[in-house]
Design a protein around this motif. Sequence first.
Motif, mmCIF file in Angstrom:
data_model
loop_
_atom_site.group_PDB
_atom_site.id
_atom_site.type_symbol
_atom_site.label_atom_id
_atom_site.label_comp_id
_atom_site.label_asym_id
_atom_site.label_seq_id
_atom_site.Cartn_x
_atom_site.Cartn_y
_atom_site.Cartn_z
ATOM 1 N N GLY A 161 4.593 24.967 -8.117
ATOM 2 C CA GLY A 161 3.256 24.590 -8.439
ATOM 3 C C GLY A 161 2.941 23.238 -8.581
ATOM 4 O O GLY A 161 2.044 22.771 -8.049
ATOM 5 N N TYR A 162 4.014 22.316 -8.737
ATOM 6 C CA TYR A 162 3.936 21.024 -8.566
ATOM 7 C C TYR A 162 3.760 20.424 -7.114
ATOM 8 O O TYR A 162 3.127 19.346 -6.800
ATOM 9 C CB TYR A 162 5.011 20.197 -9.349
ATOM 10 N N LEU A 163 4.770 21.156 -6.370
ATOM 11 C CA LEU A 163 4.851 20.380 -4.856
ATOM 12 C C LEU A 163 3.732 21.082 -4.289
ATOM 13 O O LEU A 163 3.184 20.410 -3.331
ATOM 14 C CB LEU A 163 6.131 21.114 -4.246
ATOM 15 N N ASP A 164 3.048 22.070 -4.581
ATOM 16 C CA ASP A 164 1.711 22.679 -4.053
ATOM 17 C C ASP A 164 0.653 21.573 -4.392
ATOM 18 O O ASP A 164 -0.106 21.200 -3.516
ATOM 19 C CB ASP A 164 1.330 23.924 -4.610
ATOM 20 N N PHE A 165 0.717 21.031 -5.643
ATOM 21 C CA PHE A 165 -0.162 19.983 -5.891
ATOM 22 C C PHE A 165 -0.245 18.713 -4.997
ATOM 23 O O PHE A 165 -1.060 18.232 -4.548
ATOM 24 C CB PHE A 165 0.005 19.424 -7.470
ATOM 25 N N LEU A 166 1.230 18.402 -4.851
ATOM 26 C CA LEU A 166 1.147 17.360 -3.803
ATOM 27 C C LEU A 166 0.729 17.610 -2.371
ATOM 28 O O LEU A 166 -0.059 16.919 -1.974
ATOM 29 C CB LEU A 166 2.578 16.934 -3.800
ATOM 30 N N ALA A 167 1.111 18.796 -1.767
ATOM 31 C CA ALA A 167 0.733 19.278 -0.617
ATOM 32 C C ALA A 167 -0.747 19.339 -0.618
ATOM 33 O O ALA A 167 -1.518 18.913 0.512
ATOM 34 C CB ALA A 167 1.218 20.520 -0.308
ATOM 35 N N ARG A 168 -1.451 19.862 -1.511
ATOM 36 C CA ARG A 168 -2.936 19.895 -1.437
ATOM 37 C C ARG A 168 -3.792 18.656 -1.439
ATOM 38 O O ARG A 168 -4.647 18.146 -0.667
ATOM 39 C CB ARG A 168 -3.556 20.804 -2.482
ATOM 40 N N THR A 169 -2.763 17.614 -2.163
ATOM 41 C CA THR A 169 -3.642 16.266 -2.251
ATOM 42 C C THR A 169 -3.481 15.775 -0.875
ATOM 43 O O THR A 169 -4.165 14.759 -0.282
ATOM 44 C CB THR A 169 -2.764 15.639 -3.200
ATOM 45 N N GLN A 170 -2.183 15.684 -0.377
ATOM 46 C CA GLN A 170 -1.720 15.481 1.059
ATOM 47 C C GLN A 170 -2.896 15.715 2.067
ATOM 48 O O GLN A 170 -2.927 15.210 2.876
ATOM 49 C CB GLN A 170 -0.381 15.290 1.188
ATOM 50 N N TYR A 171 -3.271 17.163 1.915
ATOM 51 C CA TYR A 171 -3.980 17.698 2.918
ATOM 52 C C TYR A 171 -5.185 16.851 3.098
ATOM 53 O O TYR A 171 -5.548 16.582 4.338
ATOM 54 C CB TYR A 171 -4.285 18.901 2.494
ATOM 55 N N LEU A 172 -5.589 16.483 2.019
ATOM 56 C CA LEU A 172 -7.173 15.485 2.133
ATOM 57 C C LEU A 172 -6.514 14.139 2.622
ATOM 58 O O LEU A 172 -7.335 13.490 3.491
ATOM 59 C CB LEU A 172 -7.660 15.376 0.860
ATOM 60 N N LEU A 173 -5.614 13.564 1.932
ATOM 61 C CA LEU A 173 -4.999 12.174 2.475
ATOM 62 C C LEU A 173 -4.802 12.005 3.680
ATOM 63 O O LEU A 173 -4.556 10.883 4.386
ATOM 64 C CB LEU A 173 -4.027 11.693 1.478
ATOM 65 N N GLN A 174 -4.093 12.928 4.412
ATOM 66 C CA GLN A 174 -4.078 12.942 5.860
ATOM 67 C C GLN A 174 -5.192 13.448 6.641
ATOM 68 O O GLN A 174 -4.882 13.177 8.029
ATOM 69 C CB GLN A 174 -2.860 13.779 6.400
ATOM 70 N N ALA A 175 -6.215 13.727 6.155
ATOM 71 C CA ALA A 175 -7.367 13.994 7.111
ATOM 72 C C ALA A 175 -8.034 12.576 7.491
ATOM 73 O O ALA A 175 -8.388 11.701 6.800
ATOM 74 C CB ALA A 175 -8.503 14.978 6.318
ATOM 75 N N GLY A 176 -8.473 12.895 8.739
ATOM 76 C CA GLY A 176 -9.428 11.490 9.190
ATOM 77 C C GLY A 176 -8.507 10.273 9.152
ATOM 78 O O GLY A 176 -7.382 10.388 9.374
ATOM 79 N N VAL A 177 -9.425 9.187 8.857
ATOM 80 C CA VAL A 177 -8.662 7.627 8.834
ATOM 81 C C VAL A 177 -9.017 7.067 7.567
ATOM 82 O O VAL A 177 -10.057 7.308 7.131
ATOM 83 C CB VAL A 177 -9.552 7.166 10.205
ATOM 84 N N ALA A 178 -8.043 6.174 7.157
ATOM 85 C CA ALA A 178 -8.181 5.585 6.085
ATOM 86 C C ALA A 178 -9.257 4.689 6.257
ATOM 87 O O ALA A 178 -9.567 3.872 7.066
ATOM 88 C CB ALA A 178 -6.925 5.099 5.700
ATOM 89 N N LYS A 179 -10.406 4.478 5.275
ATOM 90 C CA LYS A 179 -11.436 3.515 5.153
ATOM 91 C C LYS A 179 -11.215 2.669 3.784
ATOM 92 O O LYS A 179 -10.975 3.117 2.903
ATOM 93 C CB LYS A 179 -12.765 4.023 5.268
ATOM 94 N N VAL A 180 -11.058 1.193 4.098
ATOM 95 C CA VAL A 180 -10.855 0.311 3.183
ATOM 96 C C VAL A 180 -11.921 -0.812 3.012
ATOM 97 O O VAL A 180 -12.256 -1.196 4.171
ATOM 98 C CB VAL A 180 -9.412 -0.395 3.419
ATOM 99 N N ASP A 181 -12.386 -1.123 1.662
ATOM 100 C CA ASP A 181 -13.422 -1.928 1.631
ATOM 101 C C ASP A 181 -13.382 -3.312 2.000
ATOM 102 O O ASP A 181 -13.798 -4.041 2.891
ATOM 103 C CB ASP A 181 -13.891 -1.958 0.094
ATOM 104 N N LEU A 182 -12.139 -3.847 1.696
ATOM 105 C CA LEU A 182 -11.806 -5.506 2.060
ATOM 106 C C LEU A 182 -10.245 -5.639 2.647
ATOM 107 O O LEU A 182 -9.411 -4.752 2.200
ATOM 108 C CB LEU A 182 -11.833 -5.837 0.452
ATOM 109 N N ALA A 183 -10.133 -6.593 3.289
ATOM 110 C CA ALA A 183 -9.048 -7.031 3.861
ATOM 111 C C ALA A 183 -8.725 -8.428 3.169
ATOM 112 O O ALA A 183 -9.552 -9.190 3.183
ATOM 113 C CB ALA A 183 -8.848 -7.343 5.253
ATOM 114 N N ILE A 184 -7.405 -8.491 2.686
ATOM 115 C CA ILE A 184 -6.975 -9.852 2.152
ATOM 116 C C ILE A 184 -6.009 -10.522 2.918
ATOM 117 O O ILE A 184 -4.799 -9.899 3.339
ATOM 118 C CB ILE A 184 -6.568 -9.652 0.608
ATOM 119 N N TYR A 185 -6.189 -11.699 3.437
ATOM 120 C CA TYR A 185 -5.274 -12.363 4.531
ATOM 121 C C TYR A 185 -4.012 -12.711 3.587
ATOM 122 O O TYR A 185 -4.031 -13.270 2.493
ATOM 123 C CB TYR A 185 -6.024 -13.440 4.947
ATOM 124 N N ARG A 186 -2.921 -12.480 4.428
ATOM 125 C CA ARG A 186 -1.570 -12.904 3.547
ATOM 126 C C ARG A 186 -0.530 -13.013 4.821
ATOM 127 O O ARG A 186 -0.282 -12.440 5.548
ATOM 128 C CB ARG A 186 -0.899 -11.872 2.850
#
Length: 968
Positions: free
Chosen positions: A454-479
């Motif tokens: 049940g706990y690994l299924d929670f991780l898998a379903r979360t990753q299903y969304l986090l692996q969809a498409g492309v990450a979009k980020v508001d801000l870049a900070i120069y380092r």
Amino acid sequence: MARVGSSGFELLSYQSYGDIESASGDIVVDPTDFAFGSDHFVAVSATLVQAAMEDNITIDFSLGPDQGAGVPVFPDDVDMEGMNTEMVFGTHFIQPGDSFNSPLPSPIIVPFVDFRGNVASANITKMNLVGVIGAGLASGANTSAARVSLDFNTVVDLTDQVQGSVDDGTASVSWTPSSNSTRFHGAQPDEPGSWGSWAVDHFSAKGANISASFMQNNILSQQSIGDLLRQPGVGQYMWEDSMEFGAQLFWTEGLPQRFIERHGYNISIALPVLHTLKSSVTKINQTFDYGTSFNWGKFTEDYQDTLTSLYIDYMTALSDFARSVGMTYSTQPGYNFRLDVAASAAIPDTPEVESLGLFTIDQARQLSGGVHLGNHTFFSSETGALPGGNAYRMIELLRAAKSQYASGVNVALLHGFPYSGDYPNTTWPGLTTFGYQFADMHGPRQPAWNYYRGYLDFLARTQYLLQAGVAKVDLAIYRKDYDVNFNFPFQGTSLISAGYTYEYISPENLKLPGVSVVDGRLAPAGPAYKALILSRIQNITVDAAQSLVDFSDNGFPIIFVGSVPDDVPGFETGDSQKTQVQSLMGQLVDKSSVAVVGAEVDVAGALARMSVLPAASASPESPNLYTVVREVQTESDSERTSHFYLFNSDFFTNGSVPGPINASIPGPINFTLTLNPGFNGTPFVLDPWTGEVSPVALYAVGDNGTIVIPSVSLALAQTALITVTTLTSFEGVAAPSAHLTDAGEGVIAVGSSTGVELRSFQDGDAELTLSNGSTQTVSLSLSGETSRELDGWQLNITAWTPPADLNQNKSHSILVPIAPINLTQGLVPWDQLDGLANVSGVGTYVTTFEWDHTEDGGVGVQLDFGEVFHTIKTWINGIEIPTADPTNPVVDVSDFVRQGSNAIRVDAASTLINVLNSVGSAVITLNQSRTDTLSLPQPGNVPPPANQHYGLVAPVRLIPYARAVISF
């Protein structure tokens, strides 16, 4: 592993991490027969590949034993090009008026000592002369001090003046190789397992080629392993762990030439000060700098920059090799060494971090900018590798994964799963890598293993969304920095409170393909940053400065904090680059899209004035609410979907190793959530614990498609998943024709395609307003039901006990049923029950309760566990209910209860720590006692694990609610 929900595994040959004196245990089997590359290892690898195919899971191969940093090399060949090399130095002080006409001083050579204090390096085998420098002492310098300052203005490069042949030692000035070479006794040319594995050069393609050749010739070409790995869904990564081998100062043959190419001057004048850099080996007694005569830190920066570029060559070569054999390359890039981690993270196919080395969100974000600008689909984490051996609770494992997700990670690899068979010089409960210093070794030896699904299924379903498409980020900070900063590089939490997502990028990342401004977004096909922040940056590369001017010419917002940089990093002969930077910065500050603010707390206000808004924000603000956004866009601009991951972080933000949930952080946060996906769409809520997808039933639509959702609540370390889409349905659930915009105080609205179920924990009328403007009044009644605590529990514990002889049946506990216990005193931890203080295992709790309402009646019910200590699995009337979220262990069971009598069963599994503590020093792994290992200094100074409080440890309650359904 497949049975409990894992989709794959990494194969690692754990050879006691190669330590000479190790808290991780001794080498207790003949490496000729069993080490990485041996016949047995190849046979095991072939078997594992076949098993992975049969169980439909993937397999990754480490590029060598342990961290994969090196491969077996015959001892006679350890000095060939491509092997790990360090730079060392010797010194000689000359009295005023004297001259030097003698053999060159011998270098100081110290062994690598790991964080446990163990000697873990091979001895030096061959030495080559790099350079000879002469310099006068700075005024007031003390030749006995640990740091001696030289006068840079007196530096003379004497390398070309060395007389005679350095190679053969025939000249009057000679360099004599050390005769103290280490040999692995018993090495046989046709037995790679007997050779001993040596770290390869990580700063040249030659080092990568040594690993690649060994893998190809000795593993992949054997027993059809390579052919099997090429089949779809079998082989995934050639993988390398974090770099933990050592050197006084890393060196490679091509470094001097690359240094000149990148920085325009010979490295010789920098050599005296380079050993001031933090070393992974025991510190030498004396180093040198140029005192106040020169800003000598510029030399160390140029060295680190050059080393990073060479490391990129190494990773590129391994990535090419992995693809050539039908796999891809994954590694934990850059950190532990003085390297630019954001530049490094852009290179491997799947960059990786780990909970141990980068356990806070801001640390992992120092790599995620490189990951996203490198256009990588996956960003993985070695999750749960934290101190606290065999006492790691599921809530802690999950929060480690959630925190990594909040930093951009979208693949969690659980640490770890050891060999499960009998092992020499090892007792029950079996081989435990790292000698009980780190988190649980997952697998069947743990009482909770059968409850992981049940706990690994929670991780898998979360990753299903986090692996969809492309990450979009508001801000870049120069380092522009090297290694990972263990505090916030951007000081404070003001951006987090305002709702902005951000990550750090290197100037090297700005040179990657697609990093330009289009329609107001930087790298639009990637993270699509809305603005760039430079916080207290004193210098900037000329290329980066020019990029900023180009960005601002396209109207892209740029904010400087504190001041505008007026110098370049590193050393230059003359001021040409510095003058260029000052000119470019002068152009920037006059542009309307550029702002300069005094402090970090002023950035959010400046962004708002520039109309740069976060993709998600909360009211009231919270410094603990983190957001991740993933966007899926099809060929049609009208078909867009954005996924939002929300996390109420409970991790420490300083440099200490995280322990129990941070009690100093307020627990639940309650807020109104505003989503700004950039398009008009329908919001859906996704439950990763059940897999259910439902339309958001109650929200308002603002300007430009913003969606305002009231009454969102997240417990400490809890997450939420929300999707906004223009599609007519999502995951098979149709978008409703209408929704609620107001439901009154204390009313919860749960959506469906055809209507809304209203819920309330008190009697009353709900005054509803729909999005089409109509209104309704709905009566809600609890029919006299009140919350109640379940009682009458009977507890049946199956104790997991060691065998009478710990050397027998090493990997399997003896399961001993304990006589049933009637818990007349209520639910208390096992250690408060007579005779159970040192018991570990699985407890089965059973009781019954009455329910007077039909399944489709006007009263629903939740089951509130109060607290979940480790893992639980629950059945009502013989039907398994969804797994309870440990951060908020409340499950709706309305569909599982029936009118009349109901039977409930809860299985609560434990860790092994209580029974392990009771056995004491008799527990041995790899010839080392568990208690002896735990008595040594622990990583992060975490104390040895104490006994835990197992079982159902809080009252379990039924929480009724009134409900009514309205249709659209």
